[in-house]
Design a protein around this motif. Sequence first.
Motif, PDB file in Angstrom:
ATOM      1  N   GLN A   1     -55.941  52.939 -16.752  1.00  0.00           N
ATOM      2  CA  GLN A   1     -55.901  52.930 -15.292  1.00  0.00           C
ATOM      3  C   GLN A   1     -56.275  51.541 -14.793  1.00  0.00           C
ATOM      4  OE1 GLN A   1     -58.035  56.186 -13.495  1.00  0.00           O
ATOM      5  NE2 GLN A   1     -57.593  55.558 -11.400  1.00  0.00           N
ATOM      6  N   VAL A   2     -55.674  51.141 -13.692  1.00  0.00           N
ATOM      7  CA  VAL A   2     -56.006  49.890 -13.013  1.00  0.00           C
ATOM      8  C   VAL A   2     -56.292  50.220 -11.558  1.00  0.00           C
ATOM      9  CG1 VAL A   2     -55.227  47.586 -12.343  1.00  0.00           C
ATOM     10  CG2 VAL A   2     -54.488  48.561 -14.535  1.00  0.00           C
ATOM     11  N   GLY A   3     -57.391  49.693 -11.014  1.00  0.00           N
ATOM     12  CA  GLY A   3     -57.691  49.961  -9.616  1.00  0.00           C
ATOM     13  C   GLY A   3     -59.026  49.395  -9.208  1.00  0.00           C
ATOM     14  N   THR A   4     -59.387  49.638  -7.963  1.00  0.00           N
ATOM     15  CA  THR A   4     -60.697  49.200  -7.487  1.00  0.00           C
ATOM     16  C   THR A   4     -61.785  50.032  -8.150  1.00  0.00           C
ATOM     17  OG1 THR A   4     -60.749  50.752  -5.630  1.00  0.00           O
ATOM     18  CG2 THR A   4     -59.687  48.614  -5.247  1.00  0.00           C
ATOM     19  N   VAL A   5     -62.999  49.526  -8.084  1.00  0.00           N
ATOM     20  CA  VAL A   5     -64.140  50.259  -8.628  1.00  0.00           C
ATOM     21  C   VAL A   5     -64.226  51.642  -8.002  1.00  0.00           C
ATOM     22  CG1 VAL A   5     -66.653  50.289  -8.733  1.00  0.00           C
ATOM     23  CG2 VAL A   5     -65.428  48.159  -9.186  1.00  0.00           C
ATOM     24  N   GLU A   6     -64.050  51.697  -6.670  1.00  0.00           N
ATOM     25  CA  GLU A   6     -64.150  52.980  -5.966  1.00  0.00           C
ATOM     26  C   GLU A   6     -63.051  53.940  -6.418  1.00  0.00           C
ATOM     27  OE1 GLU A   6     -66.094  49.795  -3.633  1.00  0.00           O
ATOM     28  OE2 GLU A   6     -64.094  50.008  -4.519  1.00  0.00           O
TER      29      GLU A   6
ATOM     30  N   ASP B   1     -63.889  43.221  -8.358  1.00  0.00           N
ATOM     31  CA  ASP B   1     -63.023  43.691  -7.283  1.00  0.00           C
ATOM     32  C   ASP B   1     -62.125  44.810  -7.795  1.00  0.00           C
ATOM     33  OD1 ASP B   1     -63.884  41.729  -5.373  1.00  0.00           O
ATOM     34  OD2 ASP B   1     -62.651  40.247  -6.418  1.00  0.00           O
ATOM     35  N   ARG B   2     -61.592  44.612  -9.003  1.00  0.00           N
ATOM     36  CA  ARG B   2     -60.754  45.638  -9.634  1.00  0.00           C
ATOM     37  C   ARG B   2     -61.080  45.713 -11.117  1.00  0.00           C
ATOM     38  NH1 ARG B   2     -55.135  45.116  -9.832  1.00  0.00           N
ATOM     39  NH2 ARG B   2     -55.355  42.840  -9.757  1.00  0.00           N
ATOM     40  N   LEU B   3     -60.733  46.856 -11.713  1.00  0.00           N
ATOM     41  CA  LEU B   3     -60.949  47.088 -13.137  1.00  0.00           C
ATOM     42  C   LEU B   3     -59.619  47.397 -13.821  1.00  0.00           C
ATOM     43  CD1 LEU B   3     -64.034  49.494 -13.053  1.00  0.00           C
ATOM     44  CD2 LEU B   3     -64.062  47.035 -13.471  1.00  0.00           C
ATOM     45  N   VAL B   4     -59.494  46.921 -15.056  1.00  0.00           N
ATOM     46  CA  VAL B   4     -58.411  47.308 -15.952  1.00  0.00           C
ATOM     47  C   VAL B   4     -59.069  48.039 -17.114  1.00  0.00           C
ATOM     48  CG1 VAL B   4     -56.539  46.515 -17.437  1.00  0.00           C
ATOM     49  CG2 VAL B   4     -57.044  45.281 -15.313  1.00  0.00           C
ATOM     50  N   VAL B   5     -58.831  49.341 -17.238  1.00  0.00           N
ATOM     51  CA  VAL B   5     -59.476  50.136 -18.285  1.00  0.00           C
ATOM     52  C   VAL B   5     -58.532  50.282 -19.468  1.00  0.00           C
ATOM     53  CG1 VAL B   5     -60.563  52.334 -18.865  1.00  0.00           C
ATOM     54  CG2 VAL B   5     -60.825  51.399 -16.566  1.00  0.00           C
ATOM     55  N   LEU B   6     -59.014  49.861 -20.646  1.00  0.00           N
ATOM     56  CA  LEU B   6     -58.227  49.924 -21.880  1.00  0.00           C
ATOM     57  C   LEU B   6     -58.831  50.936 -22.843  1.00  0.00           C
ATOM     58  CD1 LEU B   6     -57.414  46.268 -23.055  1.00  0.00           C
ATOM     59  CD2 LEU B   6     -55.839  47.913 -22.076  1.00  0.00           C
ATOM     60  N   ASP B   7     -57.962  51.569 -23.611  1.00  0.00           N
ATOM     61  CA  ASP B   7     -58.406  52.380 -24.747  1.00  0.00           C
ATOM     62  C   ASP B   7     -57.305  52.347 -25.797  1.00  0.00           C
ATOM     63  OD1 ASP B   7     -60.098  54.112 -26.222  1.00  0.00           O
ATOM     64  OD2 ASP B   7     -58.867  55.827 -25.625  1.00  0.00           O
ATOM     65  N   GLU B   8     -57.674  52.054 -27.025  1.00  0.00           N
ATOM     66  CA  GLU B   8     -56.744  51.979 -28.151  1.00  0.00           C
ATOM     67  C   GLU B   8     -55.553  51.084 -27.817  1.00  0.00           C
ATOM     68  OE1 GLU B   8     -55.854  56.001 -29.215  1.00  0.00           O
ATOM     69  OE2 GLU B   8     -57.757  56.260 -30.271  1.00  0.00           O
ATOM     70  N   GLY B   9     -55.839  49.972 -27.141  1.00  0.00           N
ATOM     71  CA  GLY B   9     -54.818  48.971 -26.871  1.00  0.00           C
ATOM     72  C   GLY B   9     -53.921  49.234 -25.687  1.00  0.00           C
ATOM     73  N   ARG B  10     -54.090  50.369 -25.010  1.00  0.00           N
ATOM     74  CA  ARG B  10     -53.222  50.716 -23.890  1.00  0.00           C
ATOM     75  C   ARG B  10     -54.030  50.842 -22.600  1.00  0.00           C
ATOM     76  NH1 ARG B  10     -48.139  52.058 -25.407  1.00  0.00           N
ATOM     77  NH2 ARG B  10     -47.738  52.886 -23.329  1.00  0.00           N
ATOM     78  N   ILE B  11     -53.395  50.479 -21.495  1.00  0.00           N
ATOM     79  CA  ILE B  11     -54.047  50.609 -20.194  1.00  0.00           C
ATOM     80  C   ILE B  11     -54.122  52.079 -19.798  1.00  0.00           C
ATOM     81  CG2 ILE B  11     -53.744  50.196 -17.720  1.00  0.00           C
ATOM     82  CD1 ILE B  11     -52.885  47.407 -18.308  1.00  0.00           C
TER      83      ILE B  11
ATOM     84  N   GLU C   1     -59.532  36.683  -7.105  1.00  0.00           N
ATOM     85  CA  GLU C   1     -60.087  37.986  -7.483  1.00  0.00           C
ATOM     86  C   GLU C   1     -61.095  37.861  -8.618  1.00  0.00           C
ATOM     87  OE1 GLU C   1     -57.831  42.098  -7.083  1.00  0.00           O
ATOM     88  OE2 GLU C   1     -56.688  40.698  -8.291  1.00  0.00           O
ATOM     89  N   PHE C   2     -61.968  38.874  -8.690  1.00  0.00           N
ATOM     90  CA  PHE C   2     -62.871  39.064  -9.828  1.00  0.00           C
ATOM     91  C   PHE C   2     -62.443  40.370 -10.486  1.00  0.00           C
ATOM     92  CE2 PHE C   2     -67.425  37.990 -11.193  1.00  0.00           C
ATOM     93  CZ  PHE C   2     -67.297  38.631 -12.401  1.00  0.00           C
ATOM     94  N   VAL C   3     -61.750  40.259 -11.621  1.00  0.00           N
ATOM     95  CA  VAL C   3     -61.201  41.423 -12.316  1.00  0.00           C
ATOM     96  C   VAL C   3     -61.879  41.561 -13.667  1.00  0.00           C
ATOM     97  CG1 VAL C   3     -59.124  42.434 -13.356  1.00  0.00           C
ATOM     98  CG2 VAL C   3     -58.983  41.289 -11.133  1.00  0.00           C
ATOM     99  N   SER C   4     -62.245  42.794 -14.030  1.00  0.00           N
ATOM    100  CA  SER C   4     -62.846  43.058 -15.334  1.00  0.00           C
ATOM    101  C   SER C   4     -61.929  43.935 -16.165  1.00  0.00           C
ATOM    102  CB  SER C   4     -64.207  43.747 -15.184  1.00  0.00           C
ATOM    103  OG  SER C   4     -65.156  42.883 -14.614  1.00  0.00           O
ATOM    104  N   ILE C   5     -61.801  43.592 -17.456  1.00  0.00           N
ATOM    105  CA  ILE C   5     -61.151  44.472 -18.431  1.00  0.00           C
ATOM    106  C   ILE C   5     -62.264  45.230 -19.139  1.00  0.00           C
ATOM    107  CG2 ILE C   5     -59.644  44.633 -20.426  1.00  0.00           C
ATOM    108  CD1 ILE C   5     -58.388  42.009 -19.646  1.00  0.00           C
TER     109      ILE C   5
END
Length: 369
Positions: free
Chosen positions: A214-219, A202-212, A30-34
Amino acid sequence: MSLLNVRGLTKEFGDLTAVDDVDFDIEDGEFVSILGPSGSGKSTVLRMVAGFEEPTDGAISLDGVDLVGSPPFERDVNMVFQNLALFPHLTVAENIGYGLKQQGVPASERRERTERMLEMVRLEGYGDRTPSELSGGEQQRVALARALVNEPALVLFDEPLSSLDRKLRQHMQTELQRIQAETDTTFLYVTHDQEVALAVSDRLVVLDEGRIQQVGTVEDLYEAPESKFVADFIGDVNAVEGRVTGADGDGVTVDAGTGDVRIPAAAAGDVAVGDPVDVCVRPYLVRVEGDDRADAADGTFSTTGVVRNRSYQGSDSLYGVETEAWGRLTAEVRSASFDIGESVRVAWDAADVHLYRRDESSTSEPEAA
């Protein structure tokens, strides 16, 4: 099969909790971005996976092997740093083969694998040059080749494209995707740049203030954001304040200052009668019409306003409209043209909104990308 497993990952620096109970998995190949704003904890997560920081709590495993407590050089992981960290006194070939030399790989095999990497990153014939003789994009490719040459299970990227201009950054995005696909190597990429993350992941892990968040595909994250923060951070969004005035199994009714509008259940989210809400809509879903158009029909949000600015984008134009009911809104328009100062009507369909309960005790807004 999951290659990287992160569970309950927490990092504290004194009284500051930089990463707070983070869970995610990455599949092999996979290609995953935080993705997150500055200070969200994304680089700290990366450094803990790499072994440059020890977690306060939590677990990290790679291909079933526990990584916590092991030094960076014992992990089947390589990292491409933001500043690239190329050795200025070594040639391109020596930079790429440095890790192999440290591992005791024979010189003939080092040369062969280095040449193969130079071909992979399209730098054939550049082996005898020094980093100072290369462009920024070429240096990026050398750093990538150095990270890939010993065939790690996972390659980590800490915003390596942030110093490049937009055109070169877009070119390197394409190159990263090509190389990742050709090598079938798992990439974990950290960035605050939503354009880069949306383009390569392929998927994103979105962080804010140290907490996740949402995790999911770009779409998934663009079309179905689970919070106003994600909606605002992944792409652009207009948000207007309203209140839920009615609810049943088919949806809710919201008054955003222009009368009740019925929102179908699929767009309504988890809200109840009396809740303050943010009604969010993407600029490309906002219609701009002459102000002589009739009032909006049922199932649409609509108000009048004045065009304050226009930004030509090539295939479309972005209009800033100062509305009577909702303040400044942004609309992406392709098939019409309006003058600065022109009176217009803006409208969008209720089925196109994302509805989120608003915390009236907080006035803070998420940091823009």
